[in-house]
Design a protein around this motif. Structure first.
Motif, PDB file in Angstrom:
ATOM      1  N   LEU A 116       0.865  -1.185   0.000  1.00  0.00           N
ATOM      2  CA  LEU A 116       0.000   0.000   0.000  1.00  0.00           C
ATOM      3  C   LEU A 116       0.896   1.228   0.000  1.00  0.00           C
ATOM      4  O   LEU A 116       1.294   1.753   1.046  1.00  0.00           O
ATOM      5  N   GLU A 117       1.225   1.684  -1.174  1.00  0.00           N
ATOM      6  CA  GLU A 117       2.265   2.696  -1.343  1.00  0.00           C
ATOM      7  C   GLU A 117       1.920   4.040  -0.719  1.00  0.00           C
ATOM      8  O   GLU A 117       2.802   4.838  -0.428  1.00  0.00           O
ATOM      9  N   ASN A 118       0.629   4.319  -0.538  1.00  0.00           N
ATOM     10  CA  ASN A 118       0.217   5.614  -0.004  1.00  0.00           C
ATOM     11  C   ASN A 118      -0.031   5.596   1.504  1.00  0.00           C
ATOM     12  O   ASN A 118      -0.407   6.604   2.082  1.00  0.00           O
ATOM     13  N   LEU A 119       0.185   4.451   2.138  1.00  0.00           N
ATOM     14  CA  LEU A 119      -0.129   4.303   3.562  1.00  0.00           C
ATOM     15  C   LEU A 119       0.795   5.178   4.409  1.00  0.00           C
ATOM     16  O   LEU A 119       2.012   5.067   4.336  1.00  0.00           O
ATOM     17  N   ARG A 120       0.165   6.045   5.226  1.00  0.00           N
ATOM     18  CA  ARG A 120       0.915   6.937   6.121  1.00  0.00           C
ATOM     19  C   ARG A 120       0.794   6.527   7.584  1.00  0.00           C
ATOM     20  O   ARG A 120       1.737   6.674   8.352  1.00  0.00           O
ATOM     21  N   ILE A 121      -0.368   6.017   7.976  1.00  0.00           N
ATOM     22  CA  ILE A 121      -0.609   5.645   9.371  1.00  0.00           C
ATOM     23  C   ILE A 121      -1.058   4.197   9.420  1.00  0.00           C
ATOM     24  O   ILE A 121      -2.044   3.820   8.778  1.00  0.00           O
ATOM     25  N   LEU A 122      -0.356   3.376  10.220  1.00  0.00           N
ATOM     26  CA  LEU A 122      -0.692   1.969  10.415  1.00  0.00           C
ATOM     27  C   LEU A 122      -0.783   1.706  11.914  1.00  0.00           C
ATOM     28  O   LEU A 122       0.214   1.752  12.621  1.00  0.00           O
ATOM     29  N   ASP A 123      -1.986   1.437  12.401  1.00  0.00           N
ATOM     30  CA  ASP A 123      -2.204   1.227  13.829  1.00  0.00           C
ATOM     31  C   ASP A 123      -2.910  -0.109  14.029  1.00  0.00           C
ATOM     32  O   ASP A 123      -4.097  -0.248  13.760  1.00  0.00           O
ATOM     33  N   LEU A 124      -2.163  -1.096  14.504  1.00  0.00           N
ATOM     34  CA  LEU A 124      -2.701  -2.426  14.812  1.00  0.00           C
ATOM     35  C   LEU A 124      -2.584  -2.717  16.303  1.00  0.00           C
ATOM     36  O   LEU A 124      -2.574  -3.880  16.719  1.00  0.00           O
ATOM     37  N   SER A 125      -2.516  -1.682  17.121  1.00  0.00           N
ATOM     38  CA  SER A 125      -2.276  -1.848  18.547  1.00  0.00           C
ATOM     39  C   SER A 125      -3.458  -2.496  19.258  1.00  0.00           C
ATOM     40  O   SER A 125      -4.586  -2.465  18.785  1.00  0.00           O
ATOM     41  N   GLU A 126      -3.142  -3.102  20.399  1.00  0.00           N
ATOM     42  CA  GLU A 126      -4.147  -3.692  21.294  1.00  0.00           C
ATOM     43  C   GLU A 126      -5.003  -4.726  20.603  1.00  0.00           C
ATOM     44  O   GLU A 126      -6.232  -4.621  20.544  1.00  0.00           O
ATOM     45  N   ASN A 127      -4.337  -5.713  20.027  1.00  0.00           N
ATOM     46  CA  ASN A 127      -4.997  -6.882  19.481  1.00  0.00           C
ATOM     47  C   ASN A 127      -4.310  -8.118  20.060  1.00  0.00           C
ATOM     48  O   ASN A 127      -3.651  -8.034  21.101  1.00  0.00           O
ATOM     49  N   ASN A 128      -4.488  -9.250  19.422  1.00  0.00           N
ATOM     50  CA  ASN A 128      -3.834 -10.494  19.846  1.00  0.00           C
ATOM     51  C   ASN A 128      -2.874 -10.994  18.772  1.00  0.00           C
ATOM     52  O   ASN A 128      -2.723 -12.195  18.572  1.00  0.00           O
ATOM     53  N   LEU A 129      -2.231 -10.069  18.101  1.00  0.00           N
ATOM     54  CA  LEU A 129      -1.298 -10.443  17.054  1.00  0.00           C
ATOM     55  C   LEU A 129      -0.059 -11.089  17.667  1.00  0.00           C
ATOM     56  O   LEU A 129       0.394 -10.703  18.747  1.00  0.00           O
ATOM     57  N   SER A 130       0.475 -12.056  16.977  1.00  0.00           N
ATOM     58  CA  SER A 130       1.650 -12.780  17.470  1.00  0.00           C
ATOM     59  C   SER A 130       2.686 -12.872  16.362  1.00  0.00           C
ATOM     60  O   SER A 130       2.541 -12.289  15.291  1.00  0.00           O
ATOM     61  N   GLY A 131       3.742 -13.622  16.645  1.00  0.00           N
ATOM     62  CA  GLY A 131       4.819 -13.730  15.673  1.00  0.00           C
ATOM     63  C   GLY A 131       5.735 -12.523  15.742  1.00  0.00           C
ATOM     64  O   GLY A 131       5.717 -11.742  16.685  1.00  0.00           O
ATOM     65  N   SER A 132       6.546 -12.371  14.728  1.00  0.00           N
ATOM     66  CA  SER A 132       7.528 -11.288  14.701  1.00  0.00           C
ATOM     67  C   SER A 132       7.034 -10.138  13.826  1.00  0.00           C
ATOM     68  O   SER A 132       6.066 -10.262  13.077  1.00  0.00           O
ATOM     69  N   ILE A 133       7.724  -9.021  13.938  1.00  0.00           N
ATOM     70  CA  ILE A 133       7.438  -7.881  13.069  1.00  0.00           C
ATOM     71  C   ILE A 133       8.094  -8.158  11.722  1.00  0.00           C
ATOM     72  O   ILE A 133       9.311  -8.347  11.643  1.00  0.00           O
ATOM     73  N   PRO A 134       7.328  -8.220  10.625  1.00  0.00           N
ATOM     74  CA  PRO A 134       7.931  -8.589   9.328  1.00  0.00           C
ATOM     75  C   PRO A 134       8.877  -7.501   8.821  1.00  0.00           C
ATOM     76  O   PRO A 134       8.536  -6.312   8.792  1.00  0.00           O
ATOM     77  N   GLY A 135      10.057  -7.936   8.448  1.00  0.00           N
ATOM     78  CA  GLY A 135      11.029  -6.986   7.919  1.00  0.00           C
ATOM     79  C   GLY A 135      10.611  -6.379   6.603  1.00  0.00           C
ATOM     80  O   GLY A 135      10.983  -5.242   6.285  1.00  0.00           O
TER      81      GLY A 135
END
Length: 946
Positions: A116-135
């Protein structure tokens, strides 16, 4: 759905035609419908999303660019959505803001979001996401400015590619399980304005080169495992306003470059190992509102320049090695909190304290100068501190009397003048301190009578006047202090009899009058049914069953037979009626006396034998309660089966547990499903709480017990009661906790009196603190299982601390049927899944208990109220009031309407959501924390960084 399938077929067969008819909207509609198909929407928040619509611009949570009609924002915060975010979002090629926070999304972070080339704000806070942060997320970073993954279950290291995303302005990865060191090149992100990596497992040294972040406003690396020194170039971040490196393992001295941080308003370095003197240039940071250097190894004198910090509100220098006198002007600031305990400060006490002509102390709420070497007398005009709530000058070298103006401290909750050289009498004006909850005057030279006016302190919970020279009787009026839990009048010269009304104090758990000159019969009932003899010993004229001493005038009355009786006349023919009556009286009296003596003798022998057995069994324990120093876990080297092992998690070689407390009911603080809790004191005078487990037969093995206790001992949070150590023998297990003096939340809410109660601000802070501690426990994979208001303690600062967490981990043999019986006292707090064997017990059972607790704090009512002919369940009552539009009426009437409805009503709604019957419908505690923070500050964090 049939229309959607036709639409998909249509796109597949005639893609060119679709683009020519509508080159924009169909892709967005398709993407959002596919995204919705992968979700669960229990509250039907996305009901307006209809695949038959020409465009999604009127759908809830969707915003479009008015010129191009392409979706530019998708904001679904707090929609109770669950599932995984699928590929549908990748169709939104003009999306600028994606915010899915405060939901229940699971799985991993989709690395393809980078497309998503135009994405400026990404907020996925306060969920149950797991795993690592993808490089991959940062390798194609073109316009991303704000990214937040806070409050999830992410693990692994921060990817090295993070340093290549040069457009980043705000990053928040706090409250996860990220580990490893900071990525090299992180300081090359010269557009970065805010960096929050707090509450993770990050380690290593802070890389050099931070001075390149000339746009940085806030950096928070607290509650990690960072080591080494502060970067020398940190002063190059001239716009820095918040700097928090607290609760790490950092060392060294403060770099001189920090003096350039002239607009910084918050500096916290507490809980590290910094050394050296605090430099004089600290006074150049004139915008500081919070300066917290506590819990380090700073030494030398506090520089005079601290007095230049005119904006300072919180100053905490406690737990260091500062010497010398307080600099002139250090307390002539408009601050709210001043903590300087556990140092080696000297000089007259009246130097730092304000005079009556100084009004700059109107905002001071907390003043702690304890455990220093201060001298002189308490100023006569101490009453000028009119808003003071906590005042502790214990363990100094003060002399003189207690000034009468002490009664002018109308807001004081804790007054601790103990362990000084104070003399004279306790002023009768003490009754003016109407909010007083804890009064400690022990270990002084106070004389005279205990004033009757002390009964005006109706909120008093703890009264400790031991080891003085007080005389006269114990005032009967003390029995009117219905909130009293602790009374210690031992080692004085008190006389007279003990007021019988003391037996009526409903919450009294600790009572000590030993070594006085009291007399007469001990009261009956209440605490006196179980009081230890040692608590009343040293009073030769006190009598009663407890001290095994008969009281005068209570011998059995003689049995008088009727002299005119005609029965058995053959045996009494030679006696006159009067003589016969006298002899019968004497013989029966003698028999009674002999029988009583025999019973007493048998009782004494039995008690002696029992005492010898108890002493024999506890002598091994007492002998083993010594500590060998160590770095991480310190323990006694003994392995004999008849002796025990004491382990302390932060070893002090001079530690010793007062084992007498375990045989002294007077030291008992309370009992719960897992055991009794006692208060005792270390050699250094610091009190601790000891839980004596009563589930020894259920503990599987010493190895399992020690493994689980050590895990619990590593859990540290300001809103958790710290587990400081344990003691093990096959027949006795003790858990050693920090001592929290303020009592339980239950007693404050339901057993208070005198019009003293929590304000709305205090209640909100208790709810938020409890939520934060539970979120921390769940992050550490610990379920509390037994959350209730009696397990939430209130410290002397009014902060909530949760105790008894994780104890179920010590009992590996228990299933949740047995577990629920152990905590059956938590009636009203237990989640419904405890009643079903097939349902897995998860963190959501804590969320349910928290929801009940929220309603209890807001309403002031118990979870279950038993009326004369009805039972009222708190959750049902509030839910019914909400449906009828009168939920505001549920707020505790003692607040008298002094509460913001815009906070109270959302908090009650949150409590009801947390008590959902279906576990999956309850939010996670990390989500709860963020919701509460938004309720308190609804506009915070909503503005995009420009």
């Amino acid at each position: 759905m049939r229309k959607l399938l036709k639409f998909l077929v249509f796109l597949a067969l005639v893609p060119v035609f679709v683009r020519s008819v509508d080159p924009t909207l169909n892709e967005d509609v398709l993407g959002l419908i596919v995204f919705k198909a992968d979700l669960k929407d229990p509250d039907s928040n996305l009901v307006t999303w209809n695949e038959d619509d020409d465009n999604p611009c009127n759908w809830v949570g969707v915003k479009c660019n008015p010129r191009s009609n392409r979706v530019s924002e998708l904001n679904l915060d707090g929609f109770s959505l669950s599932g995984r975010s699928g590929k549908g979002l990748l169709q939104l090629q003009f999306l600028r803001k994606l915010s899915l926070s405060k939901n229940n999304f699971t799985g991993t972070i989709n690395p393809n979001l980078a497309r998503l080339e135009n994405l400026r704000i990404l907020d996925l806070s306060e969920n149950n996401l797991s795993g690592s942060i993808p490089g991959e997320l940062f390798t194609q970073c073109r316009s991303l400015r704000v990214v937040s993954f806070a409050g999830n279950n992410l693990s692994g290291e921060i990817p090295q590619t993070f340093s290549s995303c040069s457009t980043l302005a705000a990053v928040k990865f706090s409250s996860n399980r990220l580990s490893g060191s900071l990525p090299s090149g992180i300081w090359s992100l010269n557009g970065l304005r805010s960096l929050d990596l707090s509450d993770n497992l990050l380690e290593g040294e802070i890389p050099k080169g931070i001075e390149g972040l000339y746009n940085l406003r806030a950096i928070n690396l607290s509650r990690n495992q960072f080591s080494g020194q502060l970067p020398d170039g940190i002063g190059g971040c001239l716009l820095l306003k918040l700097l928090d490196f607290s609760e790490n393992s950092m060392s060294g001295s403060l770099p001189d470059s920090m003096q350039k941080l002239t607009i910084c308003n918050s500096l916290s370095l507490r809980g590290n190992s910094f050394v050296g003197e605090v430099p004089t240039w600290i006074g150049e940071m004139r915008k500081l509102q919070t300066l917290d250097l506590s819990g380090n190894r700073f030494s030398g004198q506090i520089p005079d320049s601290v007095g230049n910090l005119q904006s300072l509100e919180v100053l905490n220098l406690s737990g260091n090695g500062f010497t010398g006198s307080f600099p002139a002007g250090i307390f002539r600031l408009g601050m709210q909190v001043a903590m300087h305990s556990e140092n080696r400060m000297s000089g007259p006490i009246n130097d730092p304290l304000p005079s009556s002509v100084n009004t700059s102390f109107q905002n001071l709420h907390l003043l702690d100068l304890s455990n220093n070497a201060l001298s002189g007398e308490i100023p006569e005009d101490i009453g000028v501190l009119s808003n003071l709530r906590y005042f502790n000058i214990s363990s100094n070298s003060l002399v003189g009397g207690i000034p009468a103006s002490i009664g002018e401290l109308k807001s004081i909750h804790v007054l601790d003048l103990s362990e000084n050289g104070l003399y004279g009498s306790i002023p009768s004006e003490i009754g003016g301190a109407v909010s007083l909850k804890e009064l400690r005057l022990e270990k002084n030279f106070l004389a005279g009578k205990i004033p009757n006016q002390i009964a005006k302190c109706s909120a008093l919970i703890s009264l400790i006047l031991s080891q003085n020279h007080l005389s006269g009787p114990i005032p009967t009026a003390i029995a009117n202090l219905a909130n009293l839990q602790t009374i210690d009048l031992s080692l004085n010269n008190l006389t007279g009899s003990l007021p019988k009304q003391l037996a009526n104090l409903p919450h009294l758990v600790s009572f000590n009058i030993s070594y006085n000159n009291l007399q007469g019969e001990l009261p009956a009932g209440g605490i006196f049914n179980t009081i230890s003899p040692s608590s009343v010993s040293g009073n030769p004229s006190v009598c009663g069953a407890i001290v095994n001493r008969s009281c005068p005038g209570v011998l059995p009355k003689p049995i008088v037979l009727n002299p005119n009786s005609s029965s058995d006349s053959a045996g009494v023919g030679s006696f006159s009626p009067n003589l016969r009556q006298k002899k019968i009286i004497l013989s029966i009296s003698a028999l009674i006396a002999i029988g009583a003596a025999a019973l007493i003798a048998v009782g004494v022998i039995a008690i002696t034998v029992l005492n010898l057995r108890v002493r024999a069994s506890t002598s091994h324990s007492a002998a083993a309660l010594t500590l060998s120093g160590g770095d991480d876990f310190s323990h006694s080297p003994t392995t004999d089966v008849n002796s025990g092992e004491l382990v302390m998690f932060s070893g002090d070689p001079d530690f010793s547990v007062g084992t007498h407390a375990l045989l002294n009911k007077d030291c008992e603080l309370g009992r719960g499903g897992f055991g009794a809790v006692y208060r005792t004191v270390q050699r250094d005078g610091r009190p601790v709480a000891i839980k004596k487990l009563t589930v020894s037969s259920l503990v599987k093995s010493q190895e399992d017990f020690e493994r689980e206790v050590k895990k619990l001992g590593k859990i540290r949070n300001q809103n958790l009661v710290a587990l400081e150590g344990y003691y093990w023998t096959p027949s006795l297990q003790l858990l050693i906790y920090e001592f929290v003096s303020g009592g339980s939340l239950y007693k404050h809410l339901h057993e208070g009196g005198g019009g003293n109660f929590f304000s709305w601000h205090e209640r909100f802070n208790i709810i938020l603190g409890t939520a934060r501690s539970l979120a921390h426990l769940h992050q550490m994979n610990v379920i509390h299982y037994n959350l209730k208001s009696s397990n939430v303690l209130i410290d002397s600062f009014g902060e909530a601390k949760i105790g008894d967490f994780g104890l179920a981990r010590l009992l590996p043999m228990l299933d949740h049927y047995i577990l629920s019986s152990k905590i059956q006292s938590a009636l009203g707090y237990m989640a419904p899944e405890f009643a079903c064997r097939t349902v897995k017990i998860t963190e959501k059972c804590d969320v349910y208990g928290f929801g009940v607790l929220v309603l209890e704090v807001v309403t002031g009512k118990r979870p279950v109220e038993y009326m004369e002919d009805d039972v009222v369940v708190l959750c049902d009552m509030v839910r019914g009031a909400l449906e009828e539009g009168r939920v505001e009426e549920c707020v505790d009437g003692r607040l008298g309407g002094n509460f913001p409805a815009e906070e109270a009503i959302p908090v009650m709604k949150l409590g009801l959501i947390c008590t959902s019957q279906v576990p999956s419908n309850r939010p996670d505690m990390a989500e709860v924390v963020n919701i509460l923070e938004l309720i308190r500050c609804p506009s915070e964090g909503q503005e995009e960084l420009g």
